[in-house]
Design a protein around this motif. Structure first.
Motif, short mmCIF file in Angstrom:
data_model
loop_
_atom_site.label_atom_id
_atom_site.label_comp_id
_atom_site.label_asym_id
_atom_site.label_seq_id
_atom_site.Cartn_x
_atom_site.Cartn_y
_atom_site.Cartn_z
N SER A 91 -5.55 -0.16 -16.64
CA SER A 91 -6.94 0.12 -17.36
C SER A 91 -7.87 -1.12 -17.22
CB SER A 91 -6.50 0.22 -18.89
OG SER A 91 -5.75 1.31 -18.97
N PRO A 92 -8.13 -1.30 -16.32
CA PRO A 92 -9.20 -2.52 -15.97
C PRO A 92 -10.45 -2.43 -16.32
CG PRO A 92 -9.00 -1.27 -13.91
CD PRO A 92 -8.04 -0.42 -14.78
N LYS A 93 -11.15 -3.66 -16.66
CA LYS A 93 -12.62 -3.52 -17.37
C LYS A 93 -13.64 -3.26 -16.22
CE LYS A 93 -11.74 -6.09 -21.44
NZ LYS A 93 -11.99 -7.29 -22.35
N LEU A 94 -13.10 -3.56 -15.12
CA LEU A 94 -13.98 -3.58 -14.08
C LEU A 94 -13.31 -3.06 -12.70
CD1 LEU A 94 -16.80 -4.14 -12.48
CD2 LEU A 94 -16.09 -6.64 -12.31
N LEU A 95 -14.15 -2.00 -12.07
CA LEU A 95 -13.13 -1.46 -11.15
C LEU A 95 -14.11 -1.48 -9.87
CD1 LEU A 95 -11.84 2.19 -12.23
CD2 LEU A 95 -10.60 0.48 -10.88
N PHE A 96 -13.59 -1.74 -8.55
CA PHE A 96 -14.18 -1.68 -7.43
C PHE A 96 -13.66 -0.62 -6.44
CE2 PHE A 96 -17.04 -5.43 -7.78
CZ PHE A 96 -16.48 -6.41 -8.31
N LEU A 97 -14.26 0.21 -6.12
CA LEU A 97 -13.75 1.64 -5.55
C LEU A 97 -14.39 1.60 -4.14
CD1 LEU A 97 -13.61 3.86 -8.44
CD2 LEU A 97 -11.51 2.39 -7.61
N GLY A 118 -15.19 2.44 -21.40
CA GLY A 118 -15.58 1.22 -21.71
C GLY A 118 -15.66 0.62 -20.24
N ALA A 119 -15.14 1.04 -19.15
CA ALA A 119 -14.89 0.47 -17.70
C ALA A 119 -16.24 0.48 -17.15
CB ALA A 119 -13.87 1.17 -16.86
N THR A 120 -16.44 -0.62 -16.41
CA THR A 120 -17.60 -0.58 -15.50
C THR A 120 -17.17 -0.25 -14.09
OG1 THR A 120 -18.54 -2.30 -16.81
CG2 THR A 120 -19.39 -2.20 -14.68
N ILE A 121 -17.83 0.48 -13.33
CA ILE A 121 -17.14 0.93 -12.03
C ILE A 121 -18.49 0.64 -10.97
CG2 ILE A 121 -16.47 2.72 -10.78
CD1 ILE A 121 -15.66 4.00 -13.15
N PHE A 122 -17.87 0.12 -9.92
CA PHE A 122 -18.75 -0.46 -8.63
C PHE A 122 -18.04 0.49 -7.79
CE2 PHE A 122 -21.97 -2.64 -5.91
CZ PHE A 122 -21.34 -2.63 -4.85
N LEU A 123 -18.75 1.65 -7.03
CA LEU A 123 -18.18 2.27 -6.06
C LEU A 123 -19.18 2.33 -4.75
CD1 LEU A 123 -19.42 5.50 -5.92
CD2 LEU A 123 -18.23 5.41 -8.12
N PHE A 129 -28.87 -6.96 -6.59
CA PHE A 129 -28.73 -6.00 -7.26
C PHE A 129 -27.88 -6.48 -8.49
CE2 PHE A 129 -24.31 -4.95 -6.55
CZ PHE A 129 -24.15 -5.16 -5.15
N ASN A 130 -27.90 -5.76 -9.58
CA ASN A 130 -27.20 -6.15 -10.69
C ASN A 130 -26.46 -4.91 -11.20
OD1 ASN A 130 -28.66 -5.18 -12.88
ND2 ASN A 130 -30.02 -7.05 -12.54
N VAL A 131 -25.20 -5.00 -11.71
CA VAL A 131 -24.63 -3.86 -12.41
C VAL A 131 -24.23 -4.21 -13.64
CG1 VAL A 131 -22.56 -2.49 -12.25
CG2 VAL A 131 -23.29 -3.31 -10.19
N LYS A 132 -24.64 -3.36 -14.82
CA LYS A 132 -24.64 -3.45 -16.16
C LYS A 132 -23.09 -3.01 -16.66
CE LYS A 132 -29.45 -2.19 -16.56
NZ LYS A 132 -30.32 -1.17 -16.86
N LYS A 133 -22.82 -3.66 -17.85
CA LYS A 133 -21.58 -3.21 -18.30
C LYS A 133 -21.55 -1.96 -18.54
CE LYS A 133 -18.38 -5.13 -21.76
NZ LYS A 133 -18.33 -5.83 -23.02
N GLY A 134 -20.53 -1.30 -18.47
CA GLY A 134 -20.15 0.11 -18.89
C GLY A 134 -20.76 1.23 -17.86
N GLU A 135 -21.48 0.92 -16.81
CA GLU A 135 -21.84 1.96 -16.26
C GLU A 135 -21.09 2.23 -14.66
OE1 GLU A 135 -25.98 0.94 -14.90
OE2 GLU A 135 -25.59 -0.80 -13.62
N GLU A 153 -8.42 -8.47 -15.01
CA GLU A 153 -9.35 -7.34 -15.49
C GLU A 153 -9.79 -6.41 -14.48
OE1 GLU A 153 -11.72 -9.47 -18.33
OE2 GLU A 153 -10.20 -9.29 -20.11
N ILE A 154 -9.62 -6.87 -13.33
CA ILE A 154 -10.25 -6.29 -12.14
C ILE A 154 -9.22 -5.30 -11.49
CG2 ILE A 154 -11.54 -6.39 -10.00
CD1 ILE A 154 -12.59 -9.13 -11.06
#
Lengths: 249, 231
Positions: B137-143, B169-174, B22-28, B66-67
């Protein structure tokens, strides 16, 4: 500098807020204090204090150093700090700094209890602080390795072994070149003693304030060996356990 | 921002991830959904570098500092209070002195600032872990399951916070097993079952594809249809 200051502040707070960390040093200080208050130890003050200094350096500091590394690893904080740009040497300087600072204070109090002052106190602090450096290196190495669960056993052997070595030659030979035994020898020699000879005369043996010849070299070798062990363990497993975790998959 | 191609992972001879892509786009906001044991935490551990994949390629385009990561309730010191836990990272990142308190207010923990972590409830601990992850305020979040132990009201607040972060503007992967939450929050999702991705895309589109007879989007029934397993 900012990273070192942040971690130093956190480790200092952790030390005093966590009973697992300050409990044993506090009790190793309190017990001889109470013993000396309640009894007239006379010339045996140094000997009584030496037992607890060994337990402090051997048991308490090794255990504490291992505990803090293990806690930082298991809570993933070493990893998070690494991601935030903290270098391993910054973490180690900050963490060791707290232990060294607390140890200096505790050792000074031990020295006062033993009745040390002047040259004896200075030599006592120099030698014992070298011992603390060894304890921190050993505890940190154990905390980084798969032997972390055995830390307390190793600490107990080192902390109590020299005490029993006084009455057992085999044990004395086994511990002869360890940093804890060097500390034990020095502290014991500082207190004078009075011997009753078979012919009825009394011999007074004065305490010796100077560090015996060769002792500092033995301590330096202990530091060097433990430093090498630490470096090897760190290279193999990584401070944040990443390399160890990846090996395990 | 994140790319996973044909990822494989085994533990002790047992395959836990198979051909995961899979891929995750910036800002989603991207949601990984599945029941317990599906492999969600394994994927997040691989993406954050805690585990190494046995096959395939992964790419995370962000600098480590930034993570932000929230893995269960890791990263917290039990004997320090909430503020002290955040102050460590606020100082490391060079943030203003009032930033930790601000973030505690954001997650609704301002009244518990001086409470020791060991005395917090599970839900409060989870919120503190989230506060730690978003502090700088990270740019990429893993939750990893950010709302699992939270009551509905608090859960809603956290979802709102995540949407605000996305707008900044953060990208969030949860990861989550809460389908309703995924439907409302995520721009795209992937459904994970027994270590395999069974479907991925926009949640409403997935519901339409499999659920066309219902009027209300229902990811749970889609998952049941695809896997034969209930959540």
């Amino acid at each position: 500098m900012r990273n070192i200051k942040a971690i130093f502040t956190k480790q200092l707070k952790s030390f005093f807020k966590n009973p697992s960390l300050f409990g044993t040093p506090a009790s190793f200080l309190l017990i001889p204090f109470l013993m000396l208050m309640l009894t007239d130890a006379g010339d045996a003050r140094a000997i009584i204090v030496s037992q607890f200094v060994l337990m402090f350096a051997g048991i308490s500091m090794i255990g504490n150093a291992s505990y803090i590394i293990t806690e930082d690893r298991s809570t993933m904080n070493l990893r998070f700090m690494g991601m935030a740009g903290v270098k391993p040497w910054q973490y180690l300087i900050a963490t060791s700094g707290v232990f060294l600072m607390v140890s200096l204070g505790v050792l000074y109090l031990f020295g006062l209890m033993a009745g040390f002052s002047g040259e004896v106190m200075i030599n006592f602090l120099i030698l014992c602080m070298l011992g603390i450096v060894c304890s921190i290196l050993l505890g940190t190495t154990l905390g980084l390795s798969k032997f972390a669960p055995f830390t307390m056993i190793i600490a107990l052997v080192l902390g109590i072994g020299p005490i029993f070595a006084v009455a057992n030659e085999a044990l004395a030979n086994m511990f002869r070149f360890t940093f804890v035994q060097q500390m034990n020898i020095f502290i014991r020699q500082t207190g004078g003693t009075i011997l009753e000879m078979p012919d009825g005369t009394v011999q007074v043996i004065e305490g010796v304030a100077a560090i015996p010849e060769g002792m500092l070299q033995i301590m330096a070798i202990n530091v060097a060996v433990l430093l090498v062990l630490f470096i090897v363990t760190n290279l193999r497993n990584g401070l944040d356990g990443e390399r160890l975790a990846k090996k395990r998959g | 921002m994140i790319k996973m191609e044909n990822i494989e992972k085994t533990f002790g001879g047992q395959t836990v991830l198979s051909d995961v892509s899979f891929n995750v786009k910036k800002g989603e906001i991207f949601g990984l959904l599945g029941p317990s044991g599906a492999g969600k935490t394994t994927i997040i551990n691989i993406l954050t570098g805690m585990l190494k994949e046995d096959g395939g390629n992964k790419e995370v385009i962000a600098n480590p500092h930034e993570i932000g990561i929230m893995l269960d309730i890791g990263g917290l010191y039990p004997h320090l209070n909430c503020l002290e836990n955040l102050n460590l990272y606020a100082q490391i990142y060079g943030l203003p002195k009032n930033k930790p308190m601000e973030v505690l207010k954001t997650v609704g923990l301002e009244d518990s600032a001086k409470k020791t972590v060991s005395k917090l409830s599970r839900g409060m601990t989870q919120r503190l872990a989230l506060a730690r992850a978003i502090l700088y305020s990270p740019k990429l979040l893993f939750l990893d399951e950010p709302t699992s132990a939270l009551d509905p009201g608090t859960s809603k607040g956290v979802c709102k916070l995540l949407q605000e972060l996305r707008e900044q503007g953060a990208t969030i992967f949860l990861t989550t097993h809460n389908m309703d939450e995924a439907l409302k929050l995520c721009d795209r999702i992937a459904l994970l079952h027994d270590g395999k991705i069974v479907e991925q895309g926009n949640p409403n589109e997935i519901c339409e594809r499999y659920n066309s007879i219902k009027t209300v989007p229902d990811l749970e029934s889609v998952f049941l249809q695809l896997t034969g397993v209930e959540l």
